[in-house]
Design a protein around this motif. Structure first.
Motif, PDB file in Angstrom:
ATOM      1  N   PHE A  69       0.834  -1.216   0.000  1.00  0.00           N
ATOM      2  CA  PHE A  69       0.000   0.000   0.000  1.00  0.00           C
ATOM      3  C   PHE A  69       0.863   1.258   0.000  1.00  0.00           C
ATOM      4  CE2 PHE A  69      -3.323  -2.684   2.402  1.00  0.00           C
ATOM      5  CZ  PHE A  69      -3.972  -3.030   1.219  1.00  0.00           C
ATOM      6  N   GLU A  70       2.004   1.187   0.673  1.00  0.00           N
ATOM      7  CA  GLU A  70       2.892   2.352   0.715  1.00  0.00           C
ATOM      8  C   GLU A  70       3.487   2.652  -0.646  1.00  0.00           C
ATOM      9  OE1 GLU A  70       5.981   2.551   3.672  1.00  0.00           O
ATOM     10  OE2 GLU A  70       4.530   2.041   5.254  1.00  0.00           O
ATOM     11  N   ALA A  73      -0.182   2.992  -4.106  1.00  0.00           N
ATOM     12  CA  ALA A  73      -1.344   3.492  -3.370  1.00  0.00           C
ATOM     13  C   ALA A  73      -2.687   3.103  -3.993  1.00  0.00           C
ATOM     14  CB  ALA A  73      -1.253   5.006  -3.233  1.00  0.00           C
ATOM     15  N   GLN A  74      -2.673   2.752  -5.276  1.00  0.00           N
ATOM     16  CA  GLN A  74      -3.935   2.376  -5.938  1.00  0.00           C
ATOM     17  C   GLN A  74      -4.439   0.995  -5.519  1.00  0.00           C
ATOM     18  OE1 GLN A  74      -4.528   2.768 -10.283  1.00  0.00           O
ATOM     19  NE2 GLN A  74      -2.415   3.470 -10.275  1.00  0.00           N
TER      20      GLN A  74
END
Ligand SMILES: *Cc1c(COP(=O)(O)O)cnc(C)c1O
Length: 236
Positions: A69-70, A73-74
């Motif tokens: 996720f870092e 981000a999508q």
């Protein structure tokens, strides 16, 4: 075959199934089910523009996804496996949707944990439609009770978006189709009864049966093996 090639093939098959069923192009979303596969395999898929993933087990998702996720981000994660109440806290931190909601108690806990971190989350109600699968609601009354509570805003951090099912594990295509048809019909019935939220999602279809599911109205297919290859259950 590489993950890249597999994604290409699956996406082509999804588009073909949409066309064959007379459905709008891109009306079906592909979820890549990455359980038992590594973080680097997930990243390989992301590099091919595959951003929606599904995991069964919260602990495994927690090991793989926060870093992803870092960097990407999508990326979105849905929880698709049966969820114990004590795993909800971690689940709602990781996921944008819990697809495997199979009891009212779970929704109460999801609301509680989401309220704590001020997050709204989507849920799908898992419905039991095939003889062999054990998971999901078996009683329509219980589903109605839950949706009634949602309608009067009992769970302000929880948004019901649709239904999920697993077809029976069988080679008998007619039984698989029957299971998908019954979810679609159930969903149509519920959609006509509830107007304060949109129950538009139908999560059905896996590697072996996603084309049938698309013919029967699926909006999300959950594909693991056909993207990442066979799972090695000895690894965990
Ligand atoms: C593992 C799993 C899938 C993916 O199954 P494949 O046959 O590998 O595509 C889909 N949905 C759920 C709920 C799963 O547990």
């Amino acid at each position: 075959m590489s993950i890249k090639d597999n994604l290409c093939i699956i996406n082509d098959k999804i588009r073909a199934a949409e066309a064959k069923a007379g459905r709008q192009e891109n009306s079906v979303q592909l979820m890549a089910v990455s359980k038992f596969h590594t973080q680097s395999e997930v990243i390989e898929a992301i590099k091919e523009n595959q951003f929606l993933f599904g995991e069964n087990r919260v602990q495994e998702a927690k090991e793989k996804f926060p870093q992803i996720f870092e960097s990407y981000a999508q990326t979105q994660l849905h929880i698709i496996g049966s969820l114990q109440t004590n795993k909800v806290k971690n689940a709602v931190q990781l996921a944008s949707c819990i697809q495997s909601v199979d009891r009212l108690e779970l929704v109460k806990e999801i609301e509680k944990q989401c309220a704590k971190i001020n997050k709204t989350i989507n849920i799908m109600l898992e419905i039991h439609t095939g003889e062999e699968s054990k998971s999901g609601f078996t009683s329509e009354e219980e589903v109605i009770k839950l949706l009634d509570l949602c309608e009067v805003k009992t769970f302000p951090h929880v948004i019901p978006v649709g239904f999920m099912t697993m077809a029976p594990f069988t080679d008998d295509e007619s039984l698989i189709r029957k299971s998908f048809i019954s979810l679609r019909k159930f969903s149509d019935k519920m959609k006509s009864q509830y107007k304060t939220f949109s129950l538009h999602q139908l999560s059905m279809g896996m590697s072996g049966d996603f084309q049938i599911a698309i013919e029967e109205g699926s909006t999300i297919v959950r594909v693991g093996t056909a993207i990442f290859g066979e799972r090695d259950y000895s690894k965990k």
